[in-house]
Design an enzyme around this catalytic site. Structure first.
Site, PDB file in Angstrom:
ATOM      1  N   ARG A 247       0.861  -1.162   0.000  1.00 53.11           N
ATOM      2  CA  ARG A 247       0.000   0.000   0.000  1.00 53.11           C
ATOM      3  C   ARG A 247       0.901   1.216   0.000  1.00 53.11           C
ATOM      4  O   ARG A 247       1.946   1.232   0.655  1.00 53.11           O
ATOM      5  CB  ARG A 247      -0.886   0.037   1.252  1.00 53.11           C
ATOM      6  CG  ARG A 247      -1.910  -1.037   1.278  1.00 53.11           C
ATOM      7  CD  ARG A 247      -2.865  -0.968   0.128  1.00 53.11           C
ATOM      8  NE  ARG A 247      -3.835   0.116   0.264  1.00 53.11           N
ATOM      9  CZ  ARG A 247      -4.697   0.445  -0.677  1.00 53.11           C
ATOM     10  NH1 ARG A 247      -4.692  -0.200  -1.842  1.00 53.11           N
ATOM     11  NH2 ARG A 247      -5.553   1.418  -0.485  1.00 53.11           N
ATOM     12  N   ASP A 354       7.309  -2.284  13.182  1.00 50.22           N
ATOM     13  CA  ASP A 354       7.358  -1.044  13.946  1.00 50.22           C
ATOM     14  C   ASP A 354       8.824  -0.627  14.035  1.00 50.22           C
ATOM     15  O   ASP A 354       9.723  -1.452  13.884  1.00 50.22           O
ATOM     16  CB  ASP A 354       6.796  -1.260  15.351  1.00 50.22           C
ATOM     17  CG  ASP A 354       5.267  -1.297  15.351  1.00 50.22           C
ATOM     18  OD1 ASP A 354       4.662  -0.645  14.483  1.00 50.22           O
ATOM     19  OD2 ASP A 354       4.690  -1.970  16.225  1.00 50.22           O
TER      20      ASP A 354
END
Ligand code: UDP
Length: 371
Positions: A247, A354
């Site tokens: 994305r 992360d």
């Protein structure tokens, strides 16, 4: 000439570069962008550190990683507490007693738990197989429909039934009045911005910007014994097995002539119709104590739009579904055969990392490599 050529000056590459240099190795870092810091790059606009490639809030439970990053930056006390805006109704995130009270009028944790249980039973889900089922079984149908479904479908461009459950498990569900988004012992934003933190990591290390690895691959490869490649793994192999899906994100950034636009760093627009997923008001990442950000008369906001990635776009989020997972494994086999090259980081490992996990993984690699 060099022990390591490091392709990519993001977090993974910069941590590796620092550790290798400190271990006495000679490294060269290159990046095709005109700036260091990869997607954590921050840029000054009106004295505000703008998160150019999307909001990054550092949080970790890993003491070693926390000790490591605080060597390169002082961190402020920012705590992520996004607000959800569903057609003008505001809800607290992550899902907690404030959210449940606003949604259902429940007052006690028992009442909230009972309501979630009731909605889970009505949906008849025993073992969740996808994001939709996982979400409903965590927080019930009402919250799924108002706060998750629209946002997730905009963010991922896919039906919630076609997305893996783990994505939603990133979000805590709490039966307490706690709006802190992260379950992490340590949290904050580097004072002075992420770019400064990464610049400190790269202090004294040779960095060549605006340098495209693939345009000069043979020449660059010849400079070093080994290569640490942090770009997209499929791009490395010229997409020979097909492109992995990502994305991408597009930001519309605006400077507004007012001190306070939305009163919070992040507001998520969770309905399906609003075209953006969230609006970030950058000053609130750094200010917020005693309303101090109001001292700056202007504010900078970014509307974030999610889109499907195509070759040539900036990849952001790997789409870690079954199909892409299988394709990644095929690329991984090719990568394992490249004796001279180490693949690492979000793009090199095709992983929804992360920041703290990327740093932990770079530290782990350096330990192995440099032993
Ligand atoms: N999510 C949601 N509603 C929200 C915020 C997040 O449904 O208001 C879901 C969505 O599927 C998203 C996932 O939770 O992809 C993880 O969100 P997070 O904020 O961790 O994503 P990131 O900050 O990495 O974009």
């Amino acid at each position: 000439m060099y022990d390591y050529l490091i392709v990519g000056a993001g977090l993974f590459g910069s941590v590796f570069a620092r550790q290798a240099t400190d271990a006495g190795k000679k490294v060269l870092v290159i990046d095709k962008h005109p700036n260091i810091a990869g997607n954590v790059y921050t840029e000054d606009i009106e004295n505000i550190h703008v998160h150019k490639y999307g909001a990054h809030i550092f949080h970790t439970n890993n003491k070693e990683v926390w000790n490591y990053v605080t060597r390169f930056a002082e961190f402020n006390r920012f705590t992520n507490s996004p607000v959800a805006n569903y057609k003008g109704e505001l809800y607290s995130l992550p899902f907690n007693m404030y959210t449940f009270n606003k949604m259902w009028g429940v007052v006690t944790p028992e009442e909230a738990a009972a309501k979630i249980e009731e909605q889970r039973n009505e949906a008849g889900i025993t073992e969740p197989h996808n994001l939709e089922e996982q979400a409903i079984s965590l927080v019930g149908k009402d919250i799924y429909e108002k706060l998750i479904k629209g946002y997730t479908e905009k963010q991922w461009g896919r039906d919630c039934k076609d997305l893996p459950a783990f994505i939603i498990k990133r979000l805590p569900v709490r039966l307490t009045f706690d709006n802190n988004y992260f379950n992490a012992l340590y949290q904050g934003i580097p004072v002075g911005g992420y770019t400064k933190m990464v610049a400190n990591m790269l202090d004294g290390i040779e960095v060549r910007l605006d340098t495209d690895y693939f345009e000069n691959k043979t020449k660059l490869d010849a400079l070093a014994d080994k290569i640490v490649y942090t770009g997209a793994i499929d791009a490395y192999f010229e997409y020979q097995l097909g492109a992995l899906e990502y994305r991408s994100v597009r930001f519309e950034t605006e400077v507004l002539d007012k001190p306070n636009f939305q009163g919070n760093a992040a507001v998520n627009y969770t309905d399906r119709e609003t075209p953006w997923t969230r609006i970030i008001e950058h000053k609130w990442f750094e200010f917020g104590k005693d309303d101090a950000g109001n001292d700056i008369p202007k504010t900078v906001i970014s509307r974030e739009y999610s889109s499907e990635w195509k070759v040539g776009d900036e990849p952001y989020y790997p789409v870690n579904d079954e199909k892409n997972g299988a394709l990644y494994q095929e690329y991984k086999k090719l990568a394992d055969k490249e004796q001279k090259v180490i693949f690492g980081g979000r793009l090199g490992e095709y992983k929804y990392y992360d920041m703290d996990a990327v740093i932990a993984s770079a530290l782990e690699l350096t330990e192995k490599e440099l032993d």
